[in-house]
Write a protein that holds these residues in place. Structure first.
Motif, PDB file in Angstrom:
ATOM      1  N   ARG A 136      38.547  40.998  37.998  1.00  0.00           N
ATOM      2  CA  ARG A 136      37.450  40.167  38.521  1.00  0.00           C
ATOM      3  C   ARG A 136      37.966  39.113  39.487  1.00  0.00           C
ATOM      4  O   ARG A 136      37.368  38.865  40.533  1.00  0.00           O
ATOM      5  CB  ARG A 136      36.695  39.503  37.370  1.00  0.00           C
ATOM      6  CG  ARG A 136      35.494  38.719  37.888  1.00  0.00           C
ATOM      7  CD  ARG A 136      34.681  38.057  36.821  1.00  0.00           C
ATOM      8  NE  ARG A 136      33.541  37.380  37.431  1.00  0.00           N
ATOM      9  CZ  ARG A 136      32.738  36.537  36.806  1.00  0.00           C
ATOM     10  NH1 ARG A 136      32.956  36.262  35.532  1.00  0.00           N
ATOM     11  NH2 ARG A 136      31.738  35.962  37.434  1.00  0.00           N
ATOM     12  N   ILE A 137      39.079  38.493  39.142  1.00  0.00           N
ATOM     13  CA  ILE A 137      39.637  37.457  40.019  1.00  0.00           C
ATOM     14  C   ILE A 137      40.070  38.066  41.348  1.00  0.00           C
ATOM     15  O   ILE A 137      39.848  37.486  42.419  1.00  0.00           O
ATOM     16  CB  ILE A 137      40.819  36.748  39.337  1.00  0.00           C
ATOM     17  CG1 ILE A 137      40.320  35.976  38.115  1.00  0.00           C
ATOM     18  CG2 ILE A 137      41.499  35.793  40.316  1.00  0.00           C
ATOM     19  CD1 ILE A 137      41.423  35.367  37.295  1.00  0.00           C
ATOM     20  N   GLU A 138      40.686  39.247  41.297  1.00  0.00           N
ATOM     21  CA  GLU A 138      41.099  39.916  42.532  1.00  0.00           C
ATOM     22  C   GLU A 138      39.897  40.159  43.437  1.00  0.00           C
ATOM     23  O   GLU A 138      39.973  39.971  44.659  1.00  0.00           O
ATOM     24  CB  GLU A 138      41.796  41.234  42.200  1.00  0.00           C
ATOM     25  CG  GLU A 138      43.187  41.062  41.607  1.00  0.00           C
ATOM     26  CD  GLU A 138      43.785  42.361  41.136  1.00  0.00           C
ATOM     27  OE1 GLU A 138      45.013  42.400  40.903  1.00  0.00           O
ATOM     28  OE2 GLU A 138      43.029  43.355  40.988  1.00  0.00           O
ATOM     29  N   HIS A 139      38.773  40.559  42.830  1.00  0.00           N
ATOM     30  CA  HIS A 139      37.559  40.823  43.603  1.00  0.00           C
ATOM     31  C   HIS A 139      37.018  39.534  44.233  1.00  0.00           C
ATOM     32  O   HIS A 139      36.637  39.505  45.407  1.00  0.00           O
ATOM     33  CB  HIS A 139      36.498  41.460  42.699  1.00  0.00           C
ATOM     34  CG  HIS A 139      35.219  41.779  43.395  1.00  0.00           C
ATOM     35  ND1 HIS A 139      35.147  42.590  44.502  1.00  0.00           N
ATOM     36  CD2 HIS A 139      33.939  41.369  43.147  1.00  0.00           C
ATOM     37  CE1 HIS A 139      33.897  42.694  44.904  1.00  0.00           C
ATOM     38  NE2 HIS A 139      33.140  41.951  44.107  1.00  0.00           N
ATOM     39  N   VAL A 140      37.006  38.457  43.442  1.00  0.00           N
ATOM     40  CA  VAL A 140      36.499  37.171  43.939  1.00  0.00           C
ATOM     41  C   VAL A 140      37.377  36.646  45.072  1.00  0.00           C
ATOM     42  O   VAL A 140      36.881  36.179  46.109  1.00  0.00           O
ATOM     43  CB  VAL A 140      36.421  36.134  42.797  1.00  0.00           C
ATOM     44  CG1 VAL A 140      36.138  34.745  43.346  1.00  0.00           C
ATOM     45  CG2 VAL A 140      35.333  36.525  41.796  1.00  0.00           C
ATOM     46  N   LEU A 141      38.693  36.715  44.907  1.00  0.00           N
ATOM     47  CA  LEU A 141      39.604  36.206  45.930  1.00  0.00           C
ATOM     48  C   LEU A 141      39.535  37.042  47.209  1.00  0.00           C
ATOM     49  O   LEU A 141      39.606  36.495  48.324  1.00  0.00           O
ATOM     50  CB  LEU A 141      41.038  36.179  45.402  1.00  0.00           C
ATOM     51  CG  LEU A 141      41.307  35.214  44.241  1.00  0.00           C
ATOM     52  CD1 LEU A 141      42.777  35.272  43.829  1.00  0.00           C
ATOM     53  CD2 LEU A 141      40.912  33.792  44.606  1.00  0.00           C
TER      54      LEU A 141
END
Length: 435
Positions: A136-141
């Motif tokens: 999820r963090i990879e997607h947000v960043l």
């Protein structure tokens, strides 16, 4: 879920709804964001209410904790410019869900909120195919890096119930995350009390939620640049400036402004703010205007009579200098060159003797800066509501990390609709009257 638990959850929903309806004005939350929060809380309330009458209630997971956590953050003093809540952001790589798009400490940020039990926060995909925190963090960043106008200076992750140390270490090692303290801002904000008002005015505290176990981390995307070089204040009108009267409301307001430049004390004034400060309506003419005969009004204000009377009536009810005094006190006022030029032209064309005198006094208390808007504001599409001159003014304030004091709410709304968080403070419009 037991009926007692359902009843408690219902009261928590009712409390959150009341809190949303009375969020502090300092958040500058848009009407659309407020509606989204109320819709989410009301939907949860309706669902729980339907279960209360169910003779055989089933175990379920409630969402009220997540809404509570979002609202708790919204009540923090440093949260301003709230432009989006609990909605996907439309971006080039597709929508990405962000719980809060806002300004924090004068920097644009995205905030992701988790109300999960720490034991259920997984780093990688689980055995059921659910995405882990890393994904999820990879997607947000990736989404944050895909946009220039909506790119935040940092992404903040707020774990309301805590975070396992093993996951915290992976956040630090994998994304360079650092500990971030929300709670240190105000110890009085540590509790979220859910109250139920009973007959006779008594208040029954249903549940007091503590965020003392919460963990917040920040992933920085943009390092804050040093403030640009600025021009020293220039004398705008070559005249001897009269001494400020201590008994005059206008003089009291501008005397309260800081004359030295210090970090984090700037406030940007656009043309509407300058005009409102020196206007005769703001400075004692409102009642006289309202009491003037119609013929005199038409002769003085031509086709603007209705407009001017409305402003005068508004001034009598809510004096502009009262709000502006609270906003400007202790701040270093700045104006960019384009605003200065426009204001000087308006004063020369429409201001009366007293308004011109106040303009001299005001401009000699302000710092003139170059037009130097941020790339993110200039990256907004130029439209009728997002005019180039306004992007220059507000973007320059953004460059200095300063909120812009303005009555141009059409521009403010258009920026919020784009999904961008921009620090602004609104005031009621006032016109020059020839006073």
């Amino acid at each position: 879920m037991e009926n007692g638990e359902i009843e408690t959850a219902i009261k928590r929903c009712e409390s959150v709804i009341r809190t949303i309806e009375h969020l502090p004005l300092s958040t500058a939350i848009t009407a659309s964001c407020r509606r989204t929060l109320l819709k989410l809380a009301s939907s949860e309330l309706s669902f729980l209410s339907s279960l209360a009458s169910d003779p055989s209630p089933q175990p379920l997971s409630v969402n009220i904790g997540h809404i509570e956590s979002v609202v708790w953050i919204l009540r923090l003093p440093s949260i301003t410019g709230v432009s989006r809540v609990c909605k996907p952001l439309p971006l080039p790589i597709g929508g990405v869900h962000v719980d809060l798009v806002c300004t924090l400490g004068k920097a644009p940020v995205w905030i992701i909120v988790s109300d999960r039990n720490p034991r259920h926060i997984s780093w990688s995909e689980d055995r059921h195919g659910g995405k882990g925190l890393r994904s999820r963090i990879e997607h947000v960043l990736a989404a944050a890096q895909s946009t220039a106008t909506l790119k935040p200076s940092s992404v903040i992750l707020f774990f309301a119930n805590g975070l396992p140390s093993s996951v915290y270490d992976k956040l630090k090692d994998g994304f360079g995350a650092k500990e971030f303290e929300f709670c240190s801002e105000s110890s009085s904000m540590l509790e979220f009390d859910c109250e139920d008002t009973m007959e006779g005015g008594w208040v029954n505290v249903v549940r007091s939620r503590s965020y003392k176990e919460s963990v917040s981390v920040e992933i920085k995307l943009i390092d804050r640049c040093e403030s640009p070089a600025f021009l020293e204040p220039e004398v705008v009108i070559q005249a001897e400036v009269a001494e400020l009267s201590k008994n005059d409301a206008f003089s009291s307001v501008i005397s309260s402004m800081r004359l030295q430049s210090e970090e984090d004390c700037f406030i940007n004034l656009d043309t509407t703010a300058l005009v409102a400060l020196v206007s005769g309506i703001t400075n004692g003419c409102a009642e006289r205007i309202v009491g003037m005969p119609e013929i005199g009004l038409d002769e003085k204000f031509k086709g603007n009579t209705v407009f001017v009377i409305a402003q005068a009536e508004s001034e009598i009810e809510k004096p502009v200098l009262v709000k502006m005094g609270a906003v400007l006190s202790g701040k270093r006022g700045i104006v960019c060159k384009s605003v200065l030029s426009e204001f000087k032209e308006l004063v020369s064309m429409y201001a009366g003797t007293n308004e011109k005198r106040r303009a001299v006094q005001l401009l000699n208390r302000l710092m003139v800066v170059n037009d130097n808007p941020t790339e993110r504001v200039m990256g907004l599409p130029t439209t009728r509501k997002l005019a180039m001159k306004n992007k220059t003014v507000f973007g320059t304030g953004d460059r200095w990390g300063a909120a812009t004091l303005t009555a141009n709410m059409a521009f403010v709304r258009a920026v919020a609709q784009s999904g961008m968080s921009l620090s602004t403070i609104d005031h009621s419009p006032r016109a020059l009257t020839g006073d």
